[in-house]
Design a protein around this motif. Structure first.
Motif, short mmCIF file in Angstrom:
data_model
loop_
_atom_site.label_atom_id
_atom_site.label_comp_id
_atom_site.label_asym_id
_atom_site.label_seq_id
_atom_site.Cartn_x
_atom_site.Cartn_y
_atom_site.Cartn_z
N ILE A 9 12.60 9.48 -2.65
CA ILE A 9 12.45 8.23 -1.91
C ILE A 9 13.78 7.50 -1.95
N ARG A 14 11.97 4.32 2.03
CA ARG A 14 11.11 3.52 1.15
C ARG A 14 10.00 2.78 1.90
N PRO A 15 10.25 2.14 3.06
CA PRO A 15 9.14 1.47 3.75
C PRO A 15 8.01 2.43 4.13
N TYR A 16 8.35 3.66 4.48
CA TYR A 16 7.35 4.68 4.80
C TYR A 16 6.47 4.97 3.58
N TRP A 17 7.09 5.22 2.44
CA TRP A 17 6.34 5.54 1.23
C TRP A 17 5.56 4.34 0.71
N ASP A 18 6.12 3.14 0.83
CA ASP A 18 5.40 1.93 0.42
C ASP A 18 4.15 1.72 1.27
N ALA A 19 4.25 1.98 2.57
CA ALA A 19 3.08 1.85 3.46
C ALA A 19 2.01 2.88 3.10
N LYS A 21 1.35 4.08 0.21
CA LYS A 21 0.64 3.60 -0.99
C LYS A 21 -0.46 2.61 -0.61
N GLN A 22 -0.29 1.92 0.51
CA GLN A 22 -1.29 0.98 1.01
C GLN A 22 -2.27 1.65 1.99
N ASP A 120 -3.41 10.14 -3.09
CA ASP A 120 -2.68 9.37 -4.11
C ASP A 120 -2.34 10.30 -5.28
N GLU A 124 3.01 6.06 -7.87
CA GLU A 124 4.09 5.68 -6.96
C GLU A 124 4.10 6.44 -5.64
N THR A 126 1.98 8.45 -2.55
CA THR A 126 0.81 8.86 -1.77
C THR A 126 1.31 9.78 -0.66
#
Length: 133
Positions: A9, A14-19, A21-22, A120, A124, A126
């Motif tokens: 990452i 990072r925005p892709y991976w953070d999304a 996770k949501q 998941d 950290e 998903t």
């Protein structure tokens, strides 16, 4: 404990991976040509504009191509075999590679509709995988 390789990452992704996770699938969309693209990158691969932004994707698409991995891609994947690796044409027009999560690998066909399934794997990370509709 997740023993398979994890993605690297970086600042661009990072925005892709953070999304993820949501439990949201996001893509980059170009403001100049209007096309979506995957994998995350700073320039549009269609028109080379840097006017790109993150947008939520529907998470649905069609199987463009696939293979059934009957021999694992290394020891960490041995328990998963056989498994399906597929190229998905997302409804937004971008194409991405992922897995098809299914109990019947023989039922997978080109052209089938799929929907995203969020796996998941760690606190950290998903991973976006897909299920048949």
């Amino acid at each position: 404990m997740y023993d398979k390789p994890l993605p690297v990452i970086d600042g661009e992704s990072r925005p892709y991976w953070d999304a993820l996770k949501q439990h949201r699938l996001t893509l980059k969309r170009c403001h100049d040509c209007g096309k979506h693209h995957f994998y995350p990158r700073a320039l549009c691969p269609h028109c080379h504009s840097d006017a790109v932004d993150w947008v939520d994707a529907r998470g649905t698409g069609t199987i463009y191509s696939y293979t059934i991995a009957r021999r694992p891609a290394g020891p960490a994947f041995k328990a998963d075999a056989p498994y399906v690796v597929a190229v998905i044409d997302l409804d937004e027009g971008a194409r991405m590679m992922s897995n098809i999560v299914t109990d019947d690998v023989e039922a997978v066909r080109i052209g089938q509709r799929v929907t995203v399934h969020y796996d998941d794997v760690t606190d950290e990370v998903t991973l976006p995988k897909f299920r048949l509709l």
